[in-house]
Design a protein around this motif. Sequence first.
Motif, PDB file in Angstrom:
ATOM      1  N   LEU A   1      -8.091  -1.813   7.809  1.00  0.00           N
ATOM      2  CA  LEU A   1      -6.747  -2.649   8.240  1.00  0.00           C
ATOM      3  C   LEU A   1      -6.640  -3.004   9.652  1.00  0.00           C
ATOM      4  O   LEU A   1      -6.128  -4.116  10.008  1.00  0.00           O
ATOM      5  N   ALA A   2      -6.706  -2.180  10.540  1.00  0.00           N
ATOM      6  CA  ALA A   2      -6.400  -1.988  11.918  1.00  0.00           C
ATOM      7  C   ALA A   2      -7.106  -3.394  12.533  1.00  0.00           C
ATOM      8  O   ALA A   2      -6.738  -3.777  13.637  1.00  0.00           O
ATOM      9  N   SER A   3      -8.218  -4.102  11.701  1.00  0.00           N
ATOM     10  CA  SER A   3      -9.027  -4.823  12.347  1.00  0.00           C
ATOM     11  C   SER A   3      -8.499  -6.092  12.103  1.00  0.00           C
ATOM     12  O   SER A   3      -9.220  -7.043  12.695  1.00  0.00           O
ATOM     13  N   TYR A   4      -7.463  -6.360  11.376  1.00  0.00           N
ATOM     14  CA  TYR A   4      -6.876  -7.673  10.764  1.00  0.00           C
ATOM     15  C   TYR A   4      -5.429  -7.560  11.284  1.00  0.00           C
ATOM     16  O   TYR A   4      -4.609  -6.599  10.920  1.00  0.00           O
ATOM     17  N   PRO A   5      -4.828  -8.703  11.852  1.00  0.00           N
ATOM     18  CA  PRO A   5      -3.506  -8.880  11.787  1.00  0.00           C
ATOM     19  C   PRO A   5      -2.843  -9.360  10.493  1.00  0.00           C
ATOM     20  O   PRO A   5      -1.649  -9.014  10.623  1.00  0.00           O
ATOM     21  N   ALA A   6      -3.564  -9.861   9.576  1.00  0.00           N
ATOM     22  CA  ALA A   6      -2.913 -10.051   8.423  1.00  0.00           C
ATOM     23  C   ALA A   6      -3.877  -9.906   7.239  1.00  0.00           C
ATOM     24  O   ALA A   6      -5.150 -10.417   7.502  1.00  0.00           O
ATOM     25  N   VAL A   7      -3.637  -9.665   6.169  1.00  0.00           N
ATOM     26  CA  VAL A   7      -4.221  -9.519   4.835  1.00  0.00           C
ATOM     27  C   VAL A   7      -3.589 -10.005   3.522  1.00  0.00           C
ATOM     28  O   VAL A   7      -2.397  -9.973   3.622  1.00  0.00           O
ATOM     29  N   THR A   8      -4.234 -10.045   2.668  1.00  0.00           N
ATOM     30  CA  THR A   8      -3.612 -10.646   1.410  1.00  0.00           C
ATOM     31  C   THR A   8      -3.958  -9.529   0.201  1.00  0.00           C
ATOM     32  O   THR A   8      -5.186  -9.016  -0.042  1.00  0.00           O
ATOM     33  N   VAL A   9      -2.922  -8.951  -0.297  1.00  0.00           N
ATOM     34  CA  VAL A   9      -3.192  -8.007  -1.365  1.00  0.00           C
ATOM     35  C   VAL A   9      -3.639  -8.644  -2.677  1.00  0.00           C
ATOM     36  O   VAL A   9      -2.748  -9.436  -3.119  1.00  0.00           O
ATOM     37  N   THR A  10      -4.689  -8.205  -3.342  1.00  0.00           N
ATOM     38  CA  THR A  10      -5.153  -8.869  -4.306  1.00  0.00           C
ATOM     39  C   THR A  10      -5.086  -7.981  -5.840  1.00  0.00           C
ATOM     40  O   THR A  10      -5.282  -8.816  -6.750  1.00  0.00           O
ATOM     41  N   ALA A  11      -4.897  -6.785  -5.601  1.00  0.00           N
ATOM     42  CA  ALA A  11      -4.801  -5.937  -6.749  1.00  0.00           C
ATOM     43  C   ALA A  11      -4.054  -4.474  -6.421  1.00  0.00           C
ATOM     44  O   ALA A  11      -4.132  -4.220  -5.223  1.00  0.00           O
ATOM     45  N   VAL A  12      -3.891  -3.991  -7.365  1.00  0.00           N
ATOM     46  CA  VAL A  12      -3.062  -2.594  -7.097  1.00  0.00           C
ATOM     47  C   VAL A  12      -3.584  -1.693  -8.122  1.00  0.00           C
ATOM     48  O   VAL A  12      -3.983  -1.807  -9.059  1.00  0.00           O
ATOM     49  N   ALA A  13      -3.382  -0.175  -7.519  1.00  0.00           N
ATOM     50  CA  ALA A  13      -3.997   0.965  -8.333  1.00  0.00           C
ATOM     51  C   ALA A  13      -2.750   1.747  -8.546  1.00  0.00           C
ATOM     52  O   ALA A  13      -1.994   1.979  -7.582  1.00  0.00           O
ATOM     53  N   MET A  14      -2.291   1.872  -9.633  1.00  0.00           N
ATOM     54  CA  MET A  14      -0.969   2.759  -9.934  1.00  0.00           C
ATOM     55  C   MET A  14      -1.316   4.124 -10.093  1.00  0.00           C
ATOM     56  O   MET A  14      -2.417   4.768 -10.544  1.00  0.00           O
ATOM     57  N   SER A  15      -0.353   5.129  -9.549  1.00  0.00           N
ATOM     58  CA  SER A  15      -0.728   6.567  -9.921  1.00  0.00           C
ATOM     59  C   SER A  15      -0.389   6.825 -11.593  1.00  0.00           C
ATOM     60  O   SER A  15       0.072   5.740 -12.126  1.00  0.00           O
ATOM     61  N   GLN A  16      -0.919   7.950 -12.004  1.00  0.00           N
ATOM     62  CA  GLN A  16      -0.469   8.175 -13.460  1.00  0.00           C
ATOM     63  C   GLN A  16       0.701   8.344 -13.856  1.00  0.00           C
ATOM     64  O   GLN A  16       1.114   8.252 -14.939  1.00  0.00           O
ATOM     65  N   GLU A  17       1.439   8.629 -12.907  1.00  0.00           N
ATOM     66  CA  GLU A  17       2.788   9.182 -13.182  1.00  0.00           C
ATOM     67  C   GLU A  17       3.900   8.125 -13.396  1.00  0.00           C
ATOM     68  O   GLU A  17       5.080   7.904 -13.954  1.00  0.00           O
ATOM     69  N   ARG A  18       3.542   7.096 -12.712  1.00  0.00           N
ATOM     70  CA  ARG A  18       4.564   6.003 -12.707  1.00  0.00           C
ATOM     71  C   ARG A  18       3.823   4.427 -12.764  1.00  0.00           C
ATOM     72  O   ARG A  18       2.898   4.097 -12.456  1.00  0.00           O
ATOM     73  N   ASP A  19       4.748   3.399 -13.224  1.00  0.00           N
ATOM     74  CA  ASP A  19       4.204   2.271 -13.372  1.00  0.00           C
ATOM     75  C   ASP A  19       5.299   1.205 -12.513  1.00  0.00           C
ATOM     76  O   ASP A  19       5.205   0.166 -13.097  1.00  0.00           O
ATOM     77  N   ASP A  20       5.819   1.553 -11.418  1.00  0.00           N
ATOM     78  CA  ASP A  20       6.765   0.515 -10.909  1.00  0.00           C
ATOM     79  C   ASP A  20       6.065   0.617  -9.517  1.00  0.00           C
ATOM     80  O   ASP A  20       5.368   1.118  -9.081  1.00  0.00           O
ATOM     81  N   LEU A  21       6.938  -0.079  -8.657  1.00  0.00           N
ATOM     82  CA  LEU A  21       6.676  -0.232  -7.202  1.00  0.00           C
ATOM     83  C   LEU A  21       6.472   0.955  -6.511  1.00  0.00           C
ATOM     84  O   LEU A  21       5.479   1.214  -5.892  1.00  0.00           O
ATOM     85  N   ARG A  22       7.257   1.977  -6.807  1.00  0.00           N
ATOM     86  CA  ARG A  22       6.925   3.596  -6.404  1.00  0.00           C
ATOM     87  C   ARG A  22       5.758   4.024  -6.669  1.00  0.00           C
ATOM     88  O   ARG A  22       5.193   5.061  -6.008  1.00  0.00           O
ATOM     89  N   GLY A  23       5.165   3.522  -7.744  1.00  0.00           N
ATOM     90  CA  GLY A  23       3.674   4.004  -8.574  1.00  0.00           C
ATOM     91  C   GLY A  23       2.433   3.503  -7.869  1.00  0.00           C
ATOM     92  O   GLY A  23       1.476   4.024  -8.284  1.00  0.00           O
ATOM     93  N   ILE A  24       2.325   2.377  -6.929  1.00  0.00           N
ATOM     94  CA  ILE A  24       1.526   1.943  -6.178  1.00  0.00           C
ATOM     95  C   ILE A  24       0.840   2.883  -5.417  1.00  0.00           C
ATOM     96  O   ILE A  24       1.415   3.439  -4.500  1.00  0.00           O
ATOM     97  N   ALA A  25      -0.384   3.306  -5.799  1.00  0.00           N
ATOM     98  CA  ALA A  25      -1.036   4.483  -4.759  1.00  0.00           C
ATOM     99  C   ALA A  25      -2.149   3.812  -3.790  1.00  0.00           C
ATOM    100  O   ALA A  25      -2.456   4.164  -2.747  1.00  0.00           O
TER     101      ALA A  25
END
Length: 132
Positions: free
Chosen positions: A3-27
Amino acid sequence: MSLASYPAVTVTAVAMSQERDDLRGIARVQWADPHGGLEDSSIEDVIRWLEHSSGIAYVGNPDGTRGPRIRVAGVGLQRYIRSNPDDETADALLTLPRLDRVVLPDRTSRARRAARQPGWRWSPGRRARPAM
């Protein structure tokens, strides 16, 4: 690259923790660099990059265009990312494709408990034993 190599990126997918399925669960997040290459990073690395490297991240729209900007929310150890400050349930991050769920480490393992006790030493792959 990182990440440090770029000033901007676009998030294309997320992996969730097994405990949560909300924003706080994005691992973890998968992100595209400006040249289209895909990489992934832990949520901790993304938060650190956003806060300390002046990095900018956006949610990727299904048509490939750049969506809303991602920001860090929460306090202390409860930091997470979001793109909609008004409605967490409608956040664009939650509409992204899902990667395999992430199994978080067991924070109550016997080895960790033993390692915190005075006089005990723990090393990876070994059982806790008294310090000599």
